[in-house]
Write an enzyme that holds these catalytic residues in place. Structure first.
Site, PDB file in Angstrom:
ATOM      1  N   CYS B 428       4.690  -8.824  -6.737  1.00 30.13           N
ATOM      2  CA  CYS B 428       5.118 -10.052  -5.898  1.00 30.13           C
ATOM      3  C   CYS B 428       3.906 -10.661  -5.347  1.00 30.13           C
ATOM      4  O   CYS B 428       3.377 -11.524  -5.760  1.00 30.13           O
ATOM      5  CB  CYS B 428       5.862  -9.288  -4.653  1.00 30.13           C
ATOM      6  SG  CYS B 428       7.637  -9.006  -5.304  1.00 30.13           S
ATOM      7  N   GLU B 430       1.320  -8.544  -3.543  1.00 24.75           N
ATOM      8  CA  GLU B 430       0.473  -7.591  -2.961  1.00 24.75           C
ATOM      9  C   GLU B 430      -0.756  -7.515  -3.851  1.00 24.75           C
ATOM     10  O   GLU B 430      -0.829  -7.047  -5.039  1.00 24.75           O
ATOM     11  CB  GLU B 430       1.318  -6.082  -2.871  1.00 24.75           C
ATOM     12  CG  GLU B 430       1.674  -5.795  -4.140  1.00 24.75           C
ATOM     13  CD  GLU B 430       3.111  -5.969  -4.659  1.00 24.75           C
ATOM     14  OE1 GLU B 430       3.181  -7.537  -4.300  1.00 24.75           O
ATOM     15  OE2 GLU B 430       3.891  -5.190  -5.216  1.00 24.75           O
TER      16      GLU B 430
END
Lengths: 301, 787
Positions: B428, B430
């Site tokens: 996502c 990170e």
């Protein structure tokens, strides 16, 4: 000096170079039939009233200081525009998006603060501020002061103008403007008056003034069905641009996005129906038949 | 796309998603055999058996080989992690609401026969059996959750491809052997390291043998085929698979084959979400350059190889339980390619391959791989413009990231500058230090909006009346926003404390019962330390839970501050009563909360600062704790669809949201339709958040009507918007150029789409305010533009 602003749109990408903030000043000497900002025309604040959203709660009636609002027995809100002073208290109260105020006062400092909010984007994109309207020159003192403030802050300035203003007002503004987006709608004065309520004599004179001053100018032609969407109507404008040495022209296809606002102002929308007509397509076709020598002609902003 | 790629792509799209039982059967058989072995050796022997028995298939037209399941889109099962959901839900796989998978009666019969072996033995059952009952009781309230880490290996990592490609697995095996031989047998840790290295050595051999099976198969097919072109290709495939991943690749083609083998085996060892591909434009560049300079590869050939590689990445698919599909819908599994960004010297490192990898995405247009583009002020237009073109053409999965902010954030959690500059992204938002991090990404969700609900109800759930959190007092006694904030922090503190206990318990179980020898071979410094990936072998170890609904909570605080405490337009009694009753008879109170208080996303300091308060409260709580591997707890603010189930469990909130409605999406996206001042205002609001302190990242979803691209030079202006967004300090953003589906949805639910602007010269209109006929015109035009 304070000015009346009815809308601020950020992240505009079709009104001058780069990413821009559009400042809409209230008041216009023209009343073009196709105008997409009918709330821009009057000089004072106005309330837009959407009867369809109104639930008849009556909150607005309670705060109206002039008695312009009344509730009928069956709960409907009756709005008498002639009594309204545009204070906007009703809009502040309304929870249903039925009433909104077009036009509030800004000082130059307040407006500059709004304009500066997107400085980061002006910097990355070569953008700036564009004053639109209405006719921005209709508030010359406020416009001049704000333009000067932008200038001093290093913000690129543009105005989108009908060109309909007293020459002495215009002369004062010219040195403060980096770019003129100058509307030319028709060279035929008669037709011009029919659809805009004024003749184009002053507008064309002023265009020459602006060009002679050495300012940067882009000519913008709103292409309106039945008014100027023909080779015969556009060609003289392009010829005129060439004569003046203005090389950049934008053809702006007519759209009806402002039509709902006429209803909210209790005014009729008098443009003949263009439903189903793809104006962009039509302007693209038109462009292929135009003589664009020495010019860069864009569709849209 | 080449003709070959078109055929491969069509074949992929025609293939059904289905369940594959090969792995489940193999792991069950193997586990029985190796019960007497030590943990790492047992796990590596099981991996060896899986790889040596699974089907090996080379399909027509393929240039990169390796099959995840026995069919094109079939998904293996991992009963050693969790088994009950498979047995109890498999009948629903083909018909359930999201992510359907075919399964045959025969497969089900075999699973019913084999899988009960795992009941009580699988990791999830062991965790549930070991957990303190009090902890399970708090967990059941659903204010925080972490099911993810009971279902598979941790994932959320990027293999150290730069090193792996440089050395090959032969070299790693030798190093492990040497290190094992050098151990001091009298050391108290001797056996721990002995087990670890022994496992790694077996894993290296298993991997090399697995590639050898593909070489055999390619040779067999090459001998059979009558097509001389295909014969040559098969011979190349055979050569490639003999050579990699045992050794350093000699060609670009071999480098891609190497990466694919590793990627595949990572999945087969322990599953796990978000196993990232890393900075492929940097990692593959030396191999690309050599081939190009020898004239062995032209650009179209390179693109064809990349196209087939992307298609193979898409074959890696996963099945989740019915509950988990609510959180993770769709076929994206976080196999992310990171592009651009700075090199070790801090200078922009975008290259020719960056552009080709973007071009490949444009051509393939499928859900995987994810694409993350690192942006720094020096990024060239040559790299940025193809990315914008992809966005314009509807590839909404591309994410842009702020290089400078993220490097600083990584330094903030202890990364060296060189490692911080070499970060890449997982699924996502990170970042991890490439090849050096065990991030425990997405390790649990905490419902921040629910914590505010509890703070406004003395710790009791407004929906059920259950006392979930500590008693923080009657809210009608609160005299200012500080009282609300204090109660909120107390609730949050309580649940973060419990989440930490739960995460550490999970961490303990992975470390002791589920070591990952193959993962460990791919991550710096497991081999050097002689420690498994799960036991803290990675150079950087974090645990990274996510906060859900921070903007819902921040907008709510702003409404309370302005309307209750400052203007006194509403009383706390009537607001709380409204929340409890879901505004049953008080719709005007709800509307006041919604319309007369500022909302995040409009560049208003008043509310933006309160959203930052919420974020910092979460960060501060997490910063109190250390995880089982000795690393810090860090915060993330992103999620796929968790805002929907968590929203369902949350009562009405003071931002005017009704009970059960979703919380704000993405992570830090403004509440739906609340951002009405345009994208630059959103960028400003987002830029005010303290992103450096949220090292696990945040997600901002932004949507645009295609009119933003209408006219000359508008793609460049979009690129300029991205540059501005980065200048202002945002972390990440992803862009959705809306389709007619969205416009139709906006017609039905105008309120949630108030932000949609149709841009033209002179006057830009909000889509939902246009007359229905005009909306139709726009929908028809949007359709045409697409064609």
């Amino acid at each position: 000096v304070e000015g009346t602003v009815f809308n601020i749109q950020r992240h505009a990408v079709h009104d001058g170079p780069g990413i821009r903030t559009l400042i809409f000043l209230k008041g216009c000497p023209l009343s073009c039939t196709w105008c997409s900002n009918p709330e821009s025309q009057a000089y004072g604040p106005e309330v837009l009233f959407d009867q369809e959203e109104c639930v008849g709660c009556g909150d607005c009636v309670a705060v109206c200081p002039t008695g312009a609002l009344e509730q009928t027995e069956d709960g409907r809100i009756v709005y008498r525009r002639e009594l309204c002073v545009g204070c906007g208290k009703c809009a502040g109260e309304c929870l249903y998006d039925a009433r909104s105020l077009a036009g509030r006062l800004y000082t130059t400092e307040e407006l500059l603060e709004e304009i500066r909010k997107d400085e980061a984007f002006y910097l990355t994109s070569g953008g700036g501020v564009t004053f639109s309207g209405g006719e921005p020159l209709a508030q010359p003192g406020f416009l001049g002061e704000t333009l000067l403030a932008c200038r001093e802050t290093g913000i690129h300035t543009a105005i989108e103008t009908t060109g309909s203003a007293a020459p002495e007002r215009l002369e004062k503004i010219i040195p403060l403007v980096d770019l003129f987006l100058y509307d030319i709608k028709q060279l035929d004065s008669e037709k011009h008056r029919d659809m805009t309520s004024v003749s184009n004599g002053l507008i064309l004179e002023n265009l020459r003034r602006v060009v002679d001053s050495g300012a940067s100018v882009w000519i913008r032609i709103p292409v309106v069905p039945g008014f100027n969407d023909s080779v015969e109507a556009i060609t003289p404008i392009l010829d005129h641009a060439r004569q003046l040495g203005v090389s950049r022209v934008h053809l702006l296809p007519y759209h009806a996005y402002g039509s709902n606002k006429y209803r909210l102002l209790d005014r009729p929308y008098e443009m003949p129906g263009t439903r189903g007509v793809d104006m962009k397509q039509r302007v693209e076709t038109l462009l292929t038949s135009l003589d664009c020598r020495e010019l860069t002609v864009h569709i849209g902003g | 796309m080449s003709e070959r790629t078109m055929r491969l792509r069509a074949r992929f799209l025609d293939a059904p998603r289905e369940v594959d039982i090969e792995r489940a059967v193999a792991v069950t058989e193997a586990h029985r055999h190796y019960l007497d072995k030590s943990a790492s050796v047992r796990r590596s022997l099981i991996l060896r058996d899986i790889l040596s028995t699974k089907s090996v298939i080379i399909r027509n037209d393929e240039l990169i080989v390796g099959n995840h399941g026995s069919r094109i889109r079939s998904v293996p099962l991992f009963p050693e992690y969790a088994v009950d959901w498979i047995l109890s839900q498999m009948d629903t796989f083909p018909t359930r609401r999201g992510d359907q998978f075919a399964i045959t009666e025969e497969q089900k019969a075999i699973l019913r026969e084999k899988l009960p072996y795992w009941q009580g033995r699988c990791l999830r059952d062991q965790i549930k059996g070991a957990a303190p009952p009090e902890l399970l009781a708090v967990l059941s309230h659903g204010v925080f959750r972490n099911e993810n880490y009971t279902m598979s290996a941790p994932g959320h990592m990027s293999p150290d491809y730069a090193t792996l490609l440089d050395r090959g697995f032969e070299s790693l095996r030798t190093e492990c052997e040497e290190r094992r031989d050098a151990l001091d047998i009298s050391s108290p840790d001797y056996f721990r390291h002995y087990d670890f290295y022994s496992g790694c050595i077996i894993a290296c051999e298993a991997v090399i043998d697995f590639a050898g099976r593909y070489a055999d198969e390619a040779e067999r097919l090459a001998a059979k085929t009558r097509d001389p072109g295909r014969k040559r290709e098969l011979q190349t495939i055979a050569e490639n698979c003999r050579h990699v991943p045992a050794n350093r690749p000699e060609t670009f083609h071999q480098a891609l084959q190497f990466v694919y083998f590793v990627q595949l085996i990572m999945q087969l060892e322990g599953n796990g979400l978000a196993i990232a591909l890393g900075r492929l434009d940097q990692i593959l560049y030396p191999f690309y350059q050599v081939d190009r300079s020898f004239g062995r590869l032209d650009q179209e050939q390179a693109l064809e190889l990349l196209e087939t590689f992307y298609l193979k990445i898409n074959e890696i698919d996963k099945i989740y339980s019915n509950e988990a599909t609510r959180f993770l819908q769709g076929p994206g599994h976080g196999q992310c390619i990171t592009l651009g960004g700075v090199g070790p010297d801090g200078r922009d490192a975008g290259n020719e391959l960056t552009v080709l990898l973007l071009e490949t995405d444009h051509r393939i247009r499928l859900a995987q791989p994810d694409i993350a583009l690192r942006i720094n002020p020096d990024i060239s237009e040559e790299v940025l413009m193809p990315a914008v073109r992809n966005i314009h053409k509807g590839l909404n999965k591309i994410k842009i990231f702020n290089d400078e902010v993220i490097v600083r954030s990584m330094e903030g959690i202890g990364a060296t500058t060189t490692d911080a500059r070499d970060h890449c992204f997982l699924g996502c938002s990170e970042p991890v230090m490439s090849g050096k991090t065990n991030s425990w990404g997405n390790s649990g969700h905490v419902n921040l909006a629910k914590c505010l609900e509890l703070a406004l109800n003395d710790g009791r759930c407004m929906l059920t009346g259950t006392q979930m959190g500590p008693q923080t007092g009657d809210p009608t006694g609160f005299t200012g926003l500080d009282d609300v904030l204090e109660a909120f922090r107390t609730q949050l503190s309580y649940f973060v404390h419990q989440l930490v206990a739960w995460d550490n318990l999970l961490d303990y179980h992975h470390a002791h019962f589920a070591p990952l020898p193959f993962y460990s071979l791919t991550i710096d410094s497991c081999i050097e330390r002689g420690l498994d990936f799960n036991a803290g072998g990675a150079k950087y170890n974090t645990t990274s839970p996510l906060g859900v609904g921070p903007i819902t909570a921040g907008d709510s605080l702003a409404a309370l501050k302005k309307l209750v405490f400052e203007e006194k337009r509403l009383s706390m009694e009537e607001v709380v009563e409204g929340l409890r009753s879901d505004f049953a008879d008080t719709e005007k109170i709800r509307l006041t909360l919604e319309k007369k208080a500022p909302k995040f996303g409009n560049d208003e300091d008043y509310v933006d600062a309160l959203c930052n308060e919420v974020l910092l409260a979460f960060v501060d709580e997490l910063s109190k704790y250390t995880n089982y591997r000795g690393g810090p707890y860090i915060a993330g603010l992103y999620y796929l669809s968790a805002n929907i189930p968590f929203g369902r469990d949350t009562a009405a909130t003071p931002n005017g949201r009704r009970a059960g409605e979703p919380l704000n999406d993405g992570g830090i996206s403004p509440s739906h339709g609340a951002d009405v001042k345009g994208a630059t205002a959103v960028a400003k609001s987002v830029g005010k958040l303290d992103h450096v302190r949220v090292p696990h990242g945040s997600v901002l979803n932004q949507r645009f009507h295609p009119s933003i691209f209408e006219g000359e030079g508008k793609e460049k202006l979009f690129g300029d918007y991205i540059r501005g967004y980065i200048t202002l300090g945002g972390w990440e953003s992803q862009f959705n150029v809306v389709t007619n589906e969205t416009l139709r949805a906006a017609q039905k639910d105008p309120h949630s789409y108030r932000d949609l602007v149709v841009r033209v010269a002179g006057y830009s209109a909000f889509f939902t305010q246009l007359e229905p006929e005009l909306q139709e015109d726009i929908i028809q035009r949007t359709e045409q533009e697409k064609l």
